[in-house]
Design a protein around this motif. Structure first.
Motif, PDB file in Angstrom:
ATOM      1  N   TRP A  29       2.077   3.048  13.185  1.00 16.97           N
ATOM      2  CA  TRP A  29       2.081   2.346  11.749  1.00 16.97           C
ATOM      3  C   TRP A  29       3.613   2.032  11.569  1.00 16.97           C
ATOM      4  O   TRP A  29       3.927   0.693  11.446  1.00 16.97           O
ATOM      5  N   ARG A  30       4.604   2.857  11.486  1.00 15.10           N
ATOM      6  CA  ARG A  30       6.012   2.536  11.268  1.00 15.10           C
ATOM      7  C   ARG A  30       6.500   1.617  12.413  1.00 15.10           C
ATOM      8  O   ARG A  30       7.449   0.854  11.882  1.00 15.10           O
ATOM      9  N   ARG A  31       6.180   2.000  13.549  1.00 13.66           N
ATOM     10  CA  ARG A  31       6.836   1.031  14.518  1.00 13.66           C
ATOM     11  C   ARG A  31       6.290  -0.337  14.526  1.00 13.66           C
ATOM     12  O   ARG A  31       7.290  -1.277  14.548  1.00 13.66           O
ATOM     13  N   THR A  32       5.102  -0.620  14.059  1.00 12.63           N
ATOM     14  CA  THR A  32       4.753  -2.163  13.813  1.00 12.63           C
ATOM     15  C   THR A  32       5.174  -2.441  12.702  1.00 12.63           C
ATOM     16  O   THR A  32       5.728  -3.626  12.709  1.00 12.63           O
ATOM     17  N   GLU A  33       5.406  -1.620  11.612  1.00  8.72           N
ATOM     18  CA  GLU A  33       6.031  -2.190  10.200  1.00  8.72           C
ATOM     19  C   GLU A  33       7.367  -2.816  10.435  1.00  8.72           C
ATOM     20  O   GLU A  33       7.691  -3.800   9.931  1.00  8.72           O
ATOM     21  N   GLU A  37       0.741  -1.276  -0.161  1.00  9.97           N
ATOM     22  CA  GLU A  37       0.055   0.081   0.049  1.00  9.97           C
ATOM     23  C   GLU A  37       0.974   1.276   0.030  1.00  9.97           C
ATOM     24  O   GLU A  37       1.928   1.314   0.588  1.00  9.97           O
ATOM     25  N   SER A  38       0.558   2.270  -0.575  1.00  2.00           N
ATOM     26  CA  SER A  38       0.941   3.646  -0.821  1.00  2.00           C
ATOM     27  C   SER A  38       1.473   4.020   0.564  1.00  2.00           C
ATOM     28  O   SER A  38       2.533   4.691   0.583  1.00  2.00           O
ATOM     29  N   VAL A  39       0.677   4.039   1.452  1.00  2.00           N
ATOM     30  CA  VAL A  39       0.765   4.734   2.900  1.00  2.00           C
ATOM     31  C   VAL A  39       2.068   3.829   3.578  1.00  2.00           C
ATOM     32  O   VAL A  39       2.650   4.562   4.315  1.00  2.00           O
ATOM     33  N   GLU A  40       2.350   2.764   3.250  1.00  2.00           N
ATOM     34  CA  GLU A  40       3.509   2.131   3.748  1.00  2.00           C
ATOM     35  C   GLU A  40       4.710   1.966   2.757  1.00  2.00           C
ATOM     36  O   GLU A  40       5.706   2.130   3.164  1.00  2.00           O
TER      37      GLU A  40
END
Ligand code: N01
Length: 549
Positions: free
Chosen positions: A246-250, A69-72
Motif C-alpha cells: 500500500w505505502r509503496r504504491t501511495e 481513508e483512515s488506513v491511508e
C-alpha cells in the motif's frame, strides 16, 4: 548530539536546543520523533494549542472528518504502530484522528519535549552565532541551531473583515476555532458563510438541529459522496497484511492515496480522450460508487486539457442535479465556470439533500457579495437575513499564512514577508534563500496539499534529519539555498502549474481566496515521485543548489 559536538570543538556557545520545531501537528510530531528518538538531537516543540494534533485539535466543528481513508491518512514510519492501531471507520472523524495523534505522542514519548499553549511570536536568525532566536508569548527566549516550521497549510484561519462584523449581537464561530464544549443550535436561526470542505461537512448537521439555516455561497463546489462506513475487520486485516505494498504504491500516486473500492489501485495511465466515451463513463461511475476523492487518480489529462476536464464536469453536473429537488436551487449549487479537481473536490455526507429541507435557504453571494453584517444578521442585495448565530466556514490563509503571521527574520534582518511579497519563494519546498537553517514541512513549494501530507512530512523529516547529520559530520554550520537555485525552483513550479488547468480556478491552492494575496501556485503540482527524486538528487550531490558554510 550537536550540543556535545559544539562543546568538544569549542566552536561556539552552547545553544538551548539543537532544533526548535514550531507546531505539534502530524509533521512536528514525526520530526520530533525522528530527530530526537532516531538521531539523538535535543529538540523542543512549541504549539499554541492546548494539545497535539495541529489542525485536528482546532477543527472540532460538527461533521469534521478526513476525506482520505483512515488506513491511508496515517503514519507509515512504524510497522508496529500500523499493525496495532484500529480504525473504527473508513474515514476517521476529527475525534478519532485526534485520539490517534495523542496515541502516537504517548507511544513514542513525545510529550516531554512539547510545550503547549505557547505561541511562537518571532524567529530571528542571529548572524553572530548562526543560531535562531525564538520568542514566545509565554516569555520563552531560546536559541537553536536549526528551526523547523511545521506550522501546517490549513491552520491560519481566514475570517473576512465584513463591514459591521463587530456590531453583530448574536454568537459567531469559525469552523477552525470551534469551542471544545460544542455549540447547541436548537431553536436558532443560523447563518453559515462558506461552502468549502468545512462548510459542506457541517451544514447538514446544523440544518438538522437549527430552526432555520441560511447558507451564503460564493462558489459552489463539485460534490462527491464520501460513502463513509464502519471499518470491517476483513478490510482492516487485508490492509495490515499488505501495508508495505500500500505505502509503496501511495508514494507513486499523485495524491498519495490509492484506495478504490477497498483495494489498493494504481492510478490510471490512459487518457480520458483516448478511451471510448463508454469506458470513460464507466470509470467515472465506478469511482462515484466507491466514493471520495479517487478522481485525482483517474485519467491524467483531466488535469491538463479542458476537453477532458469537461467530460468529468458534465458527469458531476448530472449527478449533482439528481440529488436536488428544486431546479432553481440546483442551478445555484452546480458549478459551471471552472475546471473540476483544480479546487479541491468536496466530499459530502448528505450536503446536497440538505437544500431539499424546508428550513434551509441558499443565498448566492457570488455576484452580490455580502454587503454588511448588522446587529441582527447579514445583508445581501439590500435584504437582511435575521440570524442568532453566524458560522464562518471561510477557510484559511492557506499554506503561507501560518508562517507569515510569525515575525521571521533571516540574514540582514530580511523579513519573510518582504521575501515573499510576490509569492512564497523557496527551494524544493524545504528551505528559503537568506534564511539559513530554517526548514519547512508540508510548506509552500512542496506537494503539500496535493499529496497525502503525513507521508510527505515523513519524507521531508527524514531528508532534513539526514541533512543535519551531514552538516554535523562535515563540521558545517549553515545551509541555505542559493538565490539561483531558489529562482529555478520557483520557475519550475510555475511552469508545472501552467501545464495544468490549476490557474483557471480561483482556489486557495492559488492564493485566490485571500484579497491581495499574490496569485501563484502555492504548492508543487509536479507530483511526489518527481519531487522526491529532485530532493534526493540534491542531497546525494553534496546538497546541490545549497550554500554550505
Ligand atoms: O476552506 P475553503 P475550508 N464571502 O477555503 C468562502 C481541508 N479540509 O475550511 O470558494 C463569501 O475551501 C469560500 O468561497 P470561494 C481541505 O484541503 C479538509 O472549507 O473562495 N464567502 C469558500 O466557499 C480544504 O480544501 C477536510 O469563493 C467567502 C469557503 O468560504 C481546506 O481544508 C475538511 C468569503 C472557504 O472554503 C479548506 O477547507 C475541511 C467571503 N468574503 C477542510 N471568503 C476534509 O478532510 C471565503 N468564502 C474533508
Amino acid at each position: 548530539n550537536l550540543q556535545e559536538h559544539f562543546k568538544k570543538s569549542g566552536e561556539e556557545p552552547v545553544c538551548d536546543f539543537d532544533v526548535i520545531i514550531v507546531g505539534a501537528g502530524f509533521a512536528g510530531l514525526y520530526a520530533l520523533h525522528h530527530l530526537r528518538n532516531e538521531r539523538g538531537f535535543s529538540v523542543r516543540v512549541y504549539d499554541a494549542a492546548g494539545g497535539v494534533g495541529g489542525t485536528w485539535y482546532w477543527n472540532r466543528y460538527p461533521g469534521a472528518r478526513v476525506d482520505i481513508e483512515s488506513v491511508e491518512y496515517s503514519y507509515s514510519f512504524s510497522h508496529e504502530l500500523q499493525q496495532e492501531w484500529k480504525w473504527s471507520e473508513r474515514y476517521p472523524s476529527q475525534a478519532e484522528v485526534l485520539r490517534y495523534f495523542n496515541h502516537v505522542a504517548d507511544r513514542f514519548d513525545l510529550n516531554r519535549d512539547i510545550q503547549l499553549s505557547t505561541r511562537v511570536n518571532s524567529a530571528v536568525f542571529d548572524e553572530e552565532t548562526n543560531q535562531w532566536i525564538i520568542q514566545t508569548d509565554r516569555g520563552d527566549h531560546v536559541r537553536a541551531r536549526y528551526c523547523i516550521m511545521a506550522t501546517g497549510f490549513v491552520s491560519a484561519p481566514n475570517k473576512p473583515n465584513f463591514k459591521g462584523l463587530e456590531t453583530f449581537k448574536g454568537k459567531q464561530y469559525h469552523t477552525a476555532k470551534w469551542p471544545h464544549e460544542g455549540v447547541d443550535f436548537s431553536g436558532q436561526r443560523v447563518g453559515v458563510i462558506g461552502t468549502g470542505s468545512s462548510g459542506v461537512q457541517t451544514i447538514p448537521l446544523i440544518a438538522k438541529e437549527a430552526d432555520e439555516l441560511v447558507v451564503f455561497q460564493r462558489t459552489p463546489g463539485y460534490i462527491v459522496p464520501l460513502r463513509n462506513c464502519p471499518m470491517t475487520p476483513e478490510y482492516s486485516q487485508s490492509v495490515k497484511e499488505n501495508y508495505g505494498k500500500w505505502r509503496r504504491t501511495e508514494r507513486k500516486a499523485f495524491g498519495g492515496y490509492i484506495a478504490l473500492n477497498f483495494e489498493p489501485v494504481n492510478p490510471n495511465k490512459k487518457l480520458a480522450m483516448e478511451v471510448s466515451p463508454e469506458e470513460r463513463q464507466a470509470d467515472y461511475e465506478m469511482r462515484y460508487q466507491s466514493g471520495g476523492l479517487s478522481y485525482y487518480n483517474s485519467f491524467p489529462d483531466l488535469f491538463t486539457t479542458k476537453e477532458a476536464n469537461d467530460t468529468l464536469v458534465e458527469f458531476f453536473q448530472e449527478k449533482m442535479r439528481e440529488r436536488i429537488t428544486d431546479s432553481d436551487v440546483a442551478e445555484k449549487l452546480i458549478p459551471k465556470d471552472y475546471p473540476i479537481l483544480m479546487k479541491r473536490l468536496v466530499a459530502d455526507n448528505g450536503y446536497l439533500e440538505t437544500f431539499n429541507r424546508d428550513n434551509v435557504t441558499l443565498v448566492d453571494v457570488k455576484n452580490s457579495p455580502i454587503e454588511e453584517i448588522t446587529p441582527n444578521g447579514v445583508v445581501v442585495e439590500g435584504k437582511e437575513y435575521k440570524l442568532d448565530t453566524i458560522v464562518f466556514a471561510t477557510g484559511f490563509d492557506a499554506v503561507t499564512g501560518s508562517m507569515t503571521r510569525i515575525d521571521i527574520r533571516g540574514r540582514n534582518g530580511l523579513t519573510l514577508n518582504e521575501h515573499w511579497a510576490n509569492g512564497p519563494r523557496n527551494y524544493l519546498g524545504l528551505m528559503i534563500a537568506e534564511f539559513p537553517n530554517l526548514f519547512m514541512l508540508d510548506g509552500p513549494g512542496s506537494p503539500g496539499a496535493f499529496f497525502q501530507p503525513i507521508l510527505l512530512s515523513e519524507y521531508q523529516g527524514r531528508w532534513l534529519g539526514e541533512c543535519i547529520e551531514y552538516m554535523n559530520r562535515h563540521n558545517l554550520t549553515c545551509i541555505e539555498p542559493s538565490a539561483e537555485a531558489e529562482n529555478e525552483w520557483v520557475e519550475h513550479s510555475a511552469e508545472m502549474a501552467n501545464k495544468t488547468l490549476l490557474p483557471k480556478a480561483d482556489s486557495w491552492y492559488m492564493g485566490a481566496n485571500i484579497p491581495g494575496k499574490p496569485r501563484v501556485s502555492l504548492m508543487y503540482i509536479g507530483g511526489f515521485p518527481n519531487y522526491s527524486k529532485q530532493c534526493n538528487a540534491a542531497a546525494v550531490n553534496g546538497y546541490k543548489g545549497f550554500i554550505l558554510s
